[in-house]
Design an enzyme around this catalytic site. Sequence first.
Site, short mmCIF file in Angstrom:
data_model
loop_
_atom_site.label_atom_id
_atom_site.label_comp_id
_atom_site.label_asym_id
_atom_site.label_seq_id
_atom_site.Cartn_x
_atom_site.Cartn_y
_atom_site.Cartn_z
N ASP A 127 41.01 -4.37 -5.06
CA ASP A 127 39.74 -4.08 -5.73
C ASP A 127 39.98 -3.25 -7.00
O ASP A 127 41.02 -2.59 -7.13
CB ASP A 127 38.82 -3.26 -4.80
CG ASP A 127 38.44 -4.04 -3.56
OD1 ASP A 127 38.49 -5.28 -3.59
OD2 ASP A 127 38.09 -3.38 -2.56
N1 URA Z 1 40.80 -3.78 1.41
C1 URA Z 1 39.82 -3.34 0.57
O1 URA Z 1 38.74 -3.02 1.01
N2 URA Z 1 40.11 -3.31 -0.75
C2 URA Z 1 41.30 -3.62 -1.27
O2 URA Z 1 41.49 -3.55 -2.49
C3 URA Z 1 42.30 -4.06 -0.39
C4 URA Z 1 42.02 -4.13 0.94
#
Ligand code: URA
Length: 232
Positions: free
Chosen positions: A102
């Site tokens: 993310d």
């Molecule tokens: N899980 C999440 O919630 N975000 C990420 O970036 C990776 C795994």
Amino acid sequence: MRLDKFLCEMNIGTRSEVKAFLKQGHVTVNNSKVTRPEVQINEENDLICFKGTPLKYSVFEYYMLNKPQGCVTATEDKRDKTVMEYLPAGHRSDVFPVGRLDKDTEGLLLLTNDGDLAHRLLSPKKHVDKTYLVDLDHSLTLEETKQLEEGVDIGEKALTRPAKVMMLNDTQMHLTIQEGKFHQVKRMLQAVGNKVVHLKRITFGALTLDPTLAPGDCRSLTDKEIKSLYEP
Ligand code: URA
């Protein structure tokens, strides 16, 4: 291979930019200036330099990025900075991120143009481990930890696969999961009534984030690391 094709593959520029660079005398082949784009080169053996820097040709490239917060895991984006901007100059133009973190997640991201390897690492059937350093909004009960370890309902068809939890202190843990669903870690913690306040990936399959890489730093994988990714 044609010299201009080689230079494009090495991400020196577009076909027309490369043509202009050649015309301006920025490219040498075996120490002689070459200005014609159609010149044939041997990418394995010839020494090709752009502005004096040798260009190392390899079919596959593998990079480890310590992704900083604030950039998106995409090859291009109209609004946001992408992870591609952290790759070293001269990387091959077909390199892409393997999986996604993310925008507000930091840590280990593999980038390569090795499609077979990427496919293998991302295949849900392969159950590749990914470990995250998770900072929580408040402490977890033993029962909530157990739920994470057994599988929780994040609104998908099935419960999440069993995760490994290692509490580091009341509000910080290592969480190892084998799936990569959208916002998976955040949704898992939400499912047990908690909230992720900071997320950093520290392992991906056989790879461990190099502690010498500051956020935004990127380096090529070593031969040993590449080999380890291919091991079952
Ligand atoms: N899980 C999440 O919630 N975000 C990420 O970036 C990776 C795994």
